[in-house]
Design an enzyme around this catalytic site. Structure first.
Site, PDB file in Angstrom:
ATOM      1  N   CYS A 117       2.467   0.409  -8.667  1.00 28.54           N
ATOM      2  CA  CYS A 117       3.625   0.946  -7.930  1.00 28.54           C
ATOM      3  C   CYS A 117       4.885   0.876  -8.774  1.00 28.54           C
ATOM      4  CB  CYS A 117       3.795   0.232  -6.596  1.00 28.54           C
ATOM      5  SG  CYS A 117       3.722  -1.535  -6.727  1.00 28.54           S
ATOM      6  N   GLY A 155       2.327   2.291   5.382  1.00 33.64           N
ATOM      7  CA  GLY A 155       3.438   1.370   5.635  1.00 33.64           C
ATOM      8  C   GLY A 155       4.228   1.751   6.880  1.00 33.64           C
ATOM      9  N   GLN A 173       2.769   6.051   3.594  1.00 34.65           N
ATOM     10  CA  GLN A 173       2.211   6.593   4.837  1.00 34.65           C
ATOM     11  C   GLN A 173       1.662   5.477   5.740  1.00 34.65           C
ATOM     12  OE1 GLN A 173      -1.131   8.926   3.855  1.00 34.65           O
ATOM     13  NE2 GLN A 173      -0.893  10.345   5.566  1.00 34.65           N
ATOM     14  N   GLU A 231       5.522  -3.367   0.963  1.00 34.64           N
ATOM     15  CA  GLU A 231       5.741  -2.934  -0.428  1.00 34.64           C
ATOM     16  C   GLU A 231       4.966  -1.644  -0.592  1.00 34.64           C
ATOM     17  OE1 GLU A 231       7.697  -3.646  -2.711  1.00 34.64           O
ATOM     18  OE2 GLU A 231       8.494  -5.477  -1.802  1.00 34.64           O
ATOM     19  N   GLY A 246       0.840  -1.200   0.000  1.00 34.24           N
ATOM     20  CA  GLY A 246       0.000   0.000   0.000  1.00 34.24           C
ATOM     21  C   GLY A 246       0.867   1.238   0.000  1.00 34.24           C
ATOM     22  N   SER A 247       0.356   2.281   0.609  1.00 37.26           N
ATOM     23  CA  SER A 247       1.057   3.567   0.561  1.00 37.26           C
ATOM     24  C   SER A 247       2.198   3.628   1.575  1.00 37.26           C
ATOM     25  CB  SER A 247       0.070   4.689   0.849  1.00 37.26           C
ATOM     26  OG  SER A 247      -0.421   4.556   2.163  1.00 37.26           O
ATOM     27  N   GLN A 291      -9.028   9.155  -5.814  1.00 38.51           N
ATOM     28  CA  GLN A 291      -7.806   9.002  -6.611  1.00 38.51           C
ATOM     29  C   GLN A 291      -7.815   9.982  -7.782  1.00 38.51           C
ATOM     30  OE1 GLN A 291      -4.976   7.026  -5.956  1.00 38.51           O
ATOM     31  NE2 GLN A 291      -4.218   8.341  -7.597  1.00 38.51           N
TER      32      GLN A 291
END
Ligand code: ADP
Length: 482
Positions: free
Chosen positions: A284, A231, A229, A250, A226-227, A331
């Site tokens: 990503c 993470g 932030q 990741e 994910g993001s 998004q």
């Protein structure tokens, strides 16, 4: 009437305490499904079920694991068209991309079915006389999986398959935006013959379901994609929990694609368009920085613009569509915000960036190409996660390499060149976990490790045989036979 899709806890399909609606981003009037949301108590139940099932599954034979994983693979592959359609409908990838991703998930389960038969240890002599030393791998126990919306079946597959392969039990939390594929995958796993509690599905928010997984002392490991932030929050929670949890993260990327003067222009444009814009740029591994040397720069920009003009952006399920919609309003807002930021910073919007109207209400955005960007601009430093890329002009290869590495991320990188010398140099010196030559930065094999460096990833690599580093813990046993 819409059937409410349930959570899977301890071998039972159970109602939740709220509903999440799965909306088709190509047509917001189309509700793909309704999914029961698990609360904290249900998540705790799922963790307890996974804990109870862990000892027996940890001792299951390689044959049992092979049989279950193989069965899952066979069903996924047999249903790839239908599941690919569900994926395209809920996430907005084009139908061929959706079917491709489902096939990938099936192949991953097949790979780990085989890996279950290959798990061996080492036995050696001790440095002390008469002793024997054995090194074996054991499962971690209960593994929590927190996954993002952009690969709704492949990412869950590349976490769940190795977890089960190496004898762990699983509590799986799909992204709330795309519970459909996670649910369909869970139904297939539920039918695979694995004992109750080995695999559990809990649909819900990060703040409730995710947080409960992070807080539980019974969850031994967390695999997250994910993001950045989120993470970071997950890393902190895993370190603060008692006992500490193993974790792998990741996260984002700001992946460079270098195009050198000697590149085959046609190849470079295909690689750039695919890497930057396919799957709506929501990968990503997307190439969001196109670093182009002076001699080919103008020809590259002209050819890119021409190619972008020919792309069809429309309903993900229609045939002949190259790029589907953005996944949702928030998004889309982020993409538009960055397009404005790029313009305000002085980059030139050479193509696209505007909203598109199509037959159905959806989040359609014309892919945006910025030129005259520099690597200090926010559009070159921050992950947009949409169909937005910028061209950065470089004097020569050395400058291109320096710009390429000047980023806090390090997931994937690429170079388009016909020079063996530059290709080899770039492979060695690019500070990324995955390097591509004359290939898009996005698009990887499933039998080899996936992951990055610097701010993109943390912990053991995913996929291929390397996955066992995360899903097992090593034991060293000493014996004095007497
Ligand atoms: P994305 O923008 O790709 O969805 P996020 O990092 O926001 O990236 O979300 C990735 C996953 O992490 C989702 O399943 C989300 O629900 C979960 N998540 C978000 N916040 C938290 C949190 N505080 N704790 C645990 N999981 C979370």
């Amino acid at each position: 009437m819409t059937v409410l899709q349930k959570n899977f806890i301890g071998g039972e399909w159970v109602d939740g305490s709220g509903i999440t609606k799965n909306i088709n981003p190509s047509n917001t009037n189309d509700v793909v499904g309704e999914y029961a949301k698990a609360d904290k108590a249900q998540t705790e139940k799922a963790i307890a079920a996974a804990k109870a099932a862990a000892p027996a599954w940890g001792r299951s034979t390689p044959q049992e694991r092979f049989d279950a994983l193989n069965k899952i693979s066979v069903e996924i592959l047999a249903r790839k068209e239908e599941l690919g359609r569900l994926l395209a409908r809920e996430e907005g990838k084009t139908l061929p991309e959706g079917i491709g991703e489902v096939a990938r998930a099936g192949q991953i389960f097949a790979f780990f079915a085989g890996e279950a038969l290959r798990l061996t240890g080492e036995k050696g002599a001790s440095v002390r006389p008469g002793l024997e030393v054995e090194i074996t791998r054991e499962p971690m126990g209960v593994v929590g999986m927190i996954t993002p919306w952009n690969f709704p079946i492949a990412i869950p597959a590349w976490k769940i398959a190795p977890a089960l392969c190496y004898g762990n039990t699983v509590v799986f939390k799909p992204a709330e935006l795309v519970p459909g594929c996670g649910h369909a995958l869970s139904e297939i796993i539920a039918r695979s013959g694995i004992p109750a509690g080995v695999f559990n599905l809990v649909v819900g928010s990060g703040s409730v379901v995710g947080q409960t997984l992070l807080e539980s002392p019974d969850v031994a490991a967390i695999s997250f994609t994910g993001s950045v932030q989120t993470g970071r929050k997950i890393a902190q929670a895993c370190v603060l929990s008692n006992p500490m949890k193993k974790f792998q993260l990741e996260m984002g990327g700001k992946n460079p694609l270098v195009v050198l003067d000697d590149a085959d222009l046609k190849v470079a444009v295909e690689v750039a368009v695919n890497g930057a814009y396919f799957s709506t740029g929501q990968r990503c591994t997307a190439s969001s920085r196109l670093i182009v040397t002076a001699g080919i720069h103008d020809r590259f920009v002209a050819a890119m613009t021409e190619r972008l003009k020919g792309l069809t952006i429309d309903d993900a399920l229609k045939s002949g569509v190259h790029i589907g919609p953005v996944v949702d309003q928030s998004q889309l807002d982020q993409d538009l915000r960055y397009i404005k930021i790029g313009q305000d910073e002085g980059a030139k919007l050479a193509w696209g960036g505007e909203l598109l109207n199509r037959e159905t209400p959806g989040f359609y955005l014309q892919p945006a190409l910025f030129t005259e960007a520099n690597n200090q601009m926010r559009i070159a430093r921050e992950e947009v996660f949409g169909p937005v890329a910028c061209v950065i002009r470089a004097k020569d290869y050395e400058e291109a390499l320096a710009i390429s590495n000047d980023t806090e991320f390090g997931l994937a990188s690429g170079i388009c060149t016909t020079s063996l010398k530059y290709a080899s140099h770039y492979k060695r010196n690019s500070e990324a976990g995955m390097v591509m030559v004359n290939l898009p930065t996005a698009g990887v094999d499933y039998h080899v490790p996936f992951g990055g460096r610097k701010g993109s990833s943390y912990g053991a690599r995913e996929q291929g045989a390397y996955a066992r580093e995360f899903y097992t813990t090593v034991k060293t046993a000493y014996t004095f036979p007497g």
